[in-house]
Scaffold this active site. Structure first.
Site, PDB file in Angstrom:
ATOM      1  N   ASN A  80     -14.387  89.635  81.870  1.00  0.00           N
ATOM      2  CA  ASN A  80     -13.328  89.649  82.887  1.00  0.00           C
ATOM      3  C   ASN A  80     -13.814  90.413  84.113  1.00  0.00           C
ATOM      4  O   ASN A  80     -14.944  90.894  84.138  1.00  0.00           O
ATOM      5  CB  ASN A  80     -12.032  90.235  82.312  1.00  0.00           C
ATOM      6  CG  ASN A  80     -12.192  91.672  81.873  1.00  0.00           C
ATOM      7  OD1 ASN A  80     -12.456  92.556  82.690  1.00  0.00           O
ATOM      8  ND2 ASN A  80     -12.078  91.918  80.576  1.00  0.00           N
TER       9      ASN A  80
ATOM     10  N   ASP B  95      -6.547  95.586  68.604  1.00  0.00           N
ATOM     11  CA  ASP B  95      -5.913  96.284  69.726  1.00  0.00           C
ATOM     12  C   ASP B  95      -6.253  97.776  69.598  1.00  0.00           C
ATOM     13  O   ASP B  95      -5.764  98.468  68.705  1.00  0.00           O
ATOM     14  CB  ASP B  95      -4.394  96.061  69.703  1.00  0.00           C
ATOM     15  CG  ASP B  95      -3.771  96.523  71.009  1.00  0.00           C
ATOM     16  OD1 ASP B  95      -3.946  97.705  71.359  1.00  0.00           O
ATOM     17  OD2 ASP B  95      -3.146  95.704  71.690  1.00  0.00           O
ATOM     18  N   ILE B  96      -7.110  98.245  70.499  1.00  0.00           N
ATOM     19  CA  ILE B  96      -7.658  99.606  70.377  1.00  0.00           C
ATOM     20  C   ILE B  96      -6.571 100.661  70.528  1.00  0.00           C
ATOM     21  O   ILE B  96      -6.451 101.591  69.730  1.00  0.00           O
ATOM     22  CB  ILE B  96      -8.763  99.826  71.438  1.00  0.00           C
ATOM     23  CG1 ILE B  96      -9.875  98.781  71.243  1.00  0.00           C
ATOM     24  CG2 ILE B  96      -9.316 101.239  71.366  1.00  0.00           C
ATOM     25  CD1 ILE B  96     -10.900  98.746  72.361  1.00  0.00           C
ATOM     26  N   VAL B  97      -5.772 100.482  71.582  1.00  0.00           N
ATOM     27  CA  VAL B  97      -4.769 101.504  71.880  1.00  0.00           C
ATOM     28  C   VAL B  97      -3.729 101.580  70.743  1.00  0.00           C
ATOM     29  O   VAL B  97      -3.282 102.669  70.366  1.00  0.00           O
ATOM     30  CB  VAL B  97      -4.177 101.224  73.292  1.00  0.00           C
ATOM     31  CG1 VAL B  97      -3.024 100.280  73.262  1.00  0.00           C
ATOM     32  CG2 VAL B  97      -3.831 102.477  74.018  1.00  0.00           C
TER      33      VAL B  97
ATOM     34  N   PHE C  39      -2.876 101.315  80.270  1.00  0.00           N
ATOM     35  CA  PHE C  39      -2.757 100.625  81.551  1.00  0.00           C
ATOM     36  C   PHE C  39      -2.199  99.235  81.259  1.00  0.00           C
ATOM     37  O   PHE C  39      -2.368  98.721  80.142  1.00  0.00           O
ATOM     38  CB  PHE C  39      -4.120 100.500  82.242  1.00  0.00           C
ATOM     39  CG  PHE C  39      -4.478 101.695  83.083  1.00  0.00           C
ATOM     40  CD1 PHE C  39      -4.752 102.920  82.505  1.00  0.00           C
ATOM     41  CD2 PHE C  39      -4.536 101.584  84.473  1.00  0.00           C
ATOM     42  CE1 PHE C  39      -5.077 104.016  83.281  1.00  0.00           C
ATOM     43  CE2 PHE C  39      -4.856 102.674  85.268  1.00  0.00           C
ATOM     44  CZ  PHE C  39      -5.135 103.896  84.668  1.00  0.00           C
TER      45      PHE C  39
ATOM     46  N   LYS D 213       3.330  99.305  72.064  1.00  0.00           N
ATOM     47  CA  LYS D 213       2.070  99.961  71.701  1.00  0.00           C
ATOM     48  C   LYS D 213       2.263 101.454  71.440  1.00  0.00           C
ATOM     49  O   LYS D 213       1.306 102.184  71.234  1.00  0.00           O
ATOM     50  CB  LYS D 213       1.023  99.736  72.798  1.00  0.00           C
ATOM     51  CG  LYS D 213       0.696  98.239  73.040  1.00  0.00           C
ATOM     52  CD  LYS D 213      -0.577  98.027  73.831  1.00  0.00           C
ATOM     53  CE  LYS D 213      -0.858  96.552  74.056  1.00  0.00           C
ATOM     54  NZ  LYS D 213      -2.285  96.232  74.168  1.00  0.00           N
TER      55      LYS D 213
HETATM   56  O1  PMT Z   1     -12.088  98.326  86.431  1.00  0.00           O
HETATM   57  P1  PMT Z   1     -11.481  98.078  87.806  1.00  0.00           P
HETATM   58  O2  PMT Z   1     -12.168  96.951  88.517  1.00  0.00           O
HETATM   59  O3  PMT Z   1     -11.388  99.323  88.637  1.00  0.00           O
HETATM   60  O4  PMT Z   1      -9.985  97.558  87.600  1.00  0.00           O
HETATM   61  C1  PMT Z   1      -9.022  98.416  87.047  1.00  0.00           C
HETATM   62  C2  PMT Z   1      -8.122  97.684  86.045  1.00  0.00           C
HETATM   63  C3  PMT Z   1      -7.324  96.593  86.747  1.00  0.00           C
HETATM   64  C4  PMT Z   1      -8.983  97.061  84.928  1.00  0.00           C
HETATM   65  C5  PMT Z   1      -7.174  98.766  85.409  1.00  0.00           C
HETATM   66  O5  PMT Z   1      -6.393  99.335  86.420  1.00  0.00           O
HETATM   67  C6  PMT Z   1      -6.293  98.182  84.334  1.00  0.00           C
HETATM   68  O6  PMT Z   1      -5.233  97.638  84.571  1.00  0.00           O
HETATM   69  N1  PMT Z   1      -6.744  98.302  83.050  1.00  0.00           N
HETATM   70  C7  PMT Z   1      -6.075  97.688  81.880  1.00  0.00           C
HETATM   71  C8  PMT Z   1      -6.411  96.249  81.807  1.00  0.00           C
HETATM   72  C9  PMT Z   1      -5.816  95.548  80.597  1.00  0.00           C
HETATM   73  O7  PMT Z   1      -6.538  95.105  79.774  1.00  0.00           O
HETATM   74  O8  PMT Z   1      -4.521  95.547  80.538  1.00  0.00           O
HETATM   75  P2  PMT Z   1      -3.634  94.809  79.379  1.00  0.00           P
HETATM   76  O9  PMT Z   1      -2.278  94.759  79.969  1.00  0.00           O
HETATM   77  O10 PMT Z   1      -4.291  93.544  78.941  1.00  0.00           O
HETATM   78  O11 PMT Z   1      -3.703  95.823  78.168  1.00  0.00           O
HETATM   79  C10 PMT Z   1      -2.726  96.834  77.954  1.00  0.00           C
HETATM   80  C11 PMT Z   1      -3.378  98.070  77.352  1.00  0.00           C
HETATM   81  O12 PMT Z   1      -3.897  97.761  76.048  1.00  0.00           O
HETATM   82  C12 PMT Z   1      -4.549  98.623  78.154  1.00  0.00           C
HETATM   83  O13 PMT Z   1      -4.468 100.016  78.125  1.00  0.00           O
HETATM   84  C13 PMT Z   1      -5.765  98.110  77.397  1.00  0.00           C
HETATM   85  O14 PMT Z   1      -6.891  98.986  77.541  1.00  0.00           O
HETATM   86  C14 PMT Z   1      -5.253  98.099  75.957  1.00  0.00           C
HETATM   87  N2  PMT Z   1      -5.892  97.092  75.091  1.00  0.00           N
HETATM   88  C15 PMT Z   1      -5.830  95.759  75.369  1.00  0.00           C
HETATM   89  C16 PMT Z   1      -6.407  94.846  74.491  1.00  0.00           C
HETATM   90  C17 PMT Z   1      -7.061  95.332  73.330  1.00  0.00           C
HETATM   91  N3  PMT Z   1      -7.653  94.498  72.478  1.00  0.00           N
HETATM   92  N4  PMT Z   1      -7.122  96.646  73.090  1.00  0.00           N
HETATM   93  C18 PMT Z   1      -6.545  97.526  73.943  1.00  0.00           C
HETATM   94  O15 PMT Z   1      -6.588  98.724  73.703  1.00  0.00           O
END
Ligand code: PMT
Length: 404
Positions: free
Chosen positions: A212, A309-311, A326, A344
């Site tokens: 991504n 899902d890590i978080v 995030f 989460k």
């Molecule tokens: O890296 P940059 O170019 O500076 O951009 C920053 C960013 C846009 C990446 C950052 O600000 C951001 O939004 N990061 C989270 C991106 C994301 O994956 O969001 P999500 O809505 O898909 O996931 C929600 C949360 O679950 C996040 O904290 C993510 O880290 C976590 N997650 C998601 C999937 C997974 N399998 N495990 C996780 O822990």
């Protein structure tokens, strides 16, 4: 809050002889906007670049320059200034001033003041990139750090000498947000912060992957802010083109599974977990051992399977650090972010709108942050500054949870 942490703080601003000295005028204004009382001390070389009258007018106080001047010493001498200051901030700090401070010199007003003061010292270097990389300068910086001085920056980019590289003075706004984070009460000393950053790459075959657009900039900026707040920082990063921030322990990974495993490895002694990485939600179910040949297939159906899902693995585990997630959304940012906060089991979530030129890869961003009892909007700002402001809010919420 960040804005309030500088309210009524007494700041001695040391200005030294760099071309970046002109930025001190803006810096004084911005410090005063945050409520700080600013007294300026200039070296004689600084007076070649900006007039004391400018800084006197902006700070509202006479500027001190001379160590051996009876009038200036009578007004507020170096010992009085040394006792008065809550913080001494030197911006811009030249290689020469840094060397003189590191060797304990006290033969001008600014160095005498620093050596006579027990106040914390923050230094924002400004110099040519070769001077910054010079071994002696780096030794001096190490020496000052070992004496608990905080080094703010320097930034990278175009330099006044026409070169490019690390050594530029941080922008005044960045210096103010970094100082505000240093001043915030109950910082993160003795705490371990684990941060994920960047994308994950999920392999299809030995040469292709699903990835991504995350550049890692936001996660790395969070690591800088956490280290500046005094924490021990482990930064678990997907594939990015960024250098490791100072005082940060970096672990490089590629896939969601590897990121998960490293997070779990570090979570036992973790106080705060900040999940900024854009982790793939799906990976190819099957990894082809050899490169898929174009001529063998008209179509290439790809079966994807969910990643861990890590978080959620952290919030569902035995050890419960304070967890900040995030959310990257293209629509209904608030609704989806609040849903992720609950689902989460996060303590806080920082949501950003992503899409064409937004959120991913760019240098600026805006965030909406939600937690069970409240929310806060962070308007568009450089990611470094945003990360410091967010870190200040995280510290506040973490301390509120810790004491309830
Ligand atoms: O890296 P940059 O170019 O500076 O951009 C920053 C960013 C846009 C990446 C950052 O600000 C951001 O939004 N990061 C989270 C991106 C994301 O994956 O969001 P999500 O809505 O898909 O996931 C929600 C949360 O679950 C996040 O904290 C993510 O880290 C976590 N997650 C998601 C999937 C997974 N399998 N495990 C996780 O822990």
């Amino acid at each position: 809050m960040n804005e309030n942490s500088l309210q009524d703080k007494k700041v001695v601003l040391g200005v030294t002889g760099s071309i970046a000295a002109y930025k001190a005028a803006d810096l004084v204004r911005r410090l005063r906007e945050k409520g700080a009382d600013v007294r300026v001390v200039m070296t004689k070389a600084a007076c070649e670049f900006i007039t004391p009258l400018t800084l006197q007018t902006l700070s509202g106080h006479p500027v001190a320059i001379e160590l051996l001047d009876a009038d200036q010493e009578a007004a507020m001498g170096h010992i009085k200034l040394a006792r008065w200051a809550d913080w001494i901030l030197i911006a811009p700090a030249t290689a020469d001033t840094i060397a003189r401070l590191a060797s304990g010199r006290a033969d001008d007003l600014l160095t005498a003041l620093c050596s006579a003061s027990e106040s914390p010292l923050a230094i924002a270097p400004a110099m040519n990139n070769k001077m910054w990389q010079n071994e002696s300068t780096q030794n001096n910086i190490r020496q000052l750090r070992s004496q608990s001085a905080q080094i703010l920056g320097p930034a990278s980019g175009d330099q006044a000498c026409g070169e490019q590289g690390e050594g530029r003075l941080l922008e005044p706004n960045d210096i103010v947000s970094a100082l505000a984070l240093l001043v915030v009460p109950a910082r993160l000393q003795g705490k371990h912060v684990v941060i994920t950053a960047g994308p994950t790459y999920e392999p299809i075959d030995p040469v292709r992957f699903i990835g991504n657009r995350s550049s890692g900039k936001m996660g790395f900026a969070m690591a800088v802010a956490a280290a500046e707040a005094g924490a021990g920082v482990t930064l678990i990063s997907g594939p990015v083109h960024l250098s490791t921030p100072t005082n940060v322990n970096r672990v490089d990974v590629e896939t969601a599974q590897q990121m998960h495993d490293e997070v779990i490895k570090h979570i036992d002694n973790c106080d705060l977990f900040i999940a900024c990485a854009a982790v793939a939600d799906f990976r190819p179910q099957q990894l082809e051992l050899n490169k898929i040949k174009k001529m063998e297939k008209d179509q290439l159906p790809l079966i994807l399977t969910p990643t861990l899902d890590i978080v959620s693995a952290v919030t569902g585990g035995d050890k419960q650090p304070f967890v900040v997630g995030f959310a990257a959304e293209t629509t209904s940012v608030e609704t989806y972010a609040k849903d992720k906060l609950k689902r989460k089991k996060l303590d806080m979530i920082a949501a950003n709108q992503v899409g064409e030129g937004r959120g991913f890869a760019v240098d600026e961003n805006e965030l909406q942050v939600f937690w069970a009892e409240g929310s806060k909007m962070f308007p568009m700002a450089p990611k470094n500054q945003l990360a410091r402001d967010l870190m200040t809010l995280i510290i506040e919420r973490y301390n509120a949870k810790d004491t309830t």
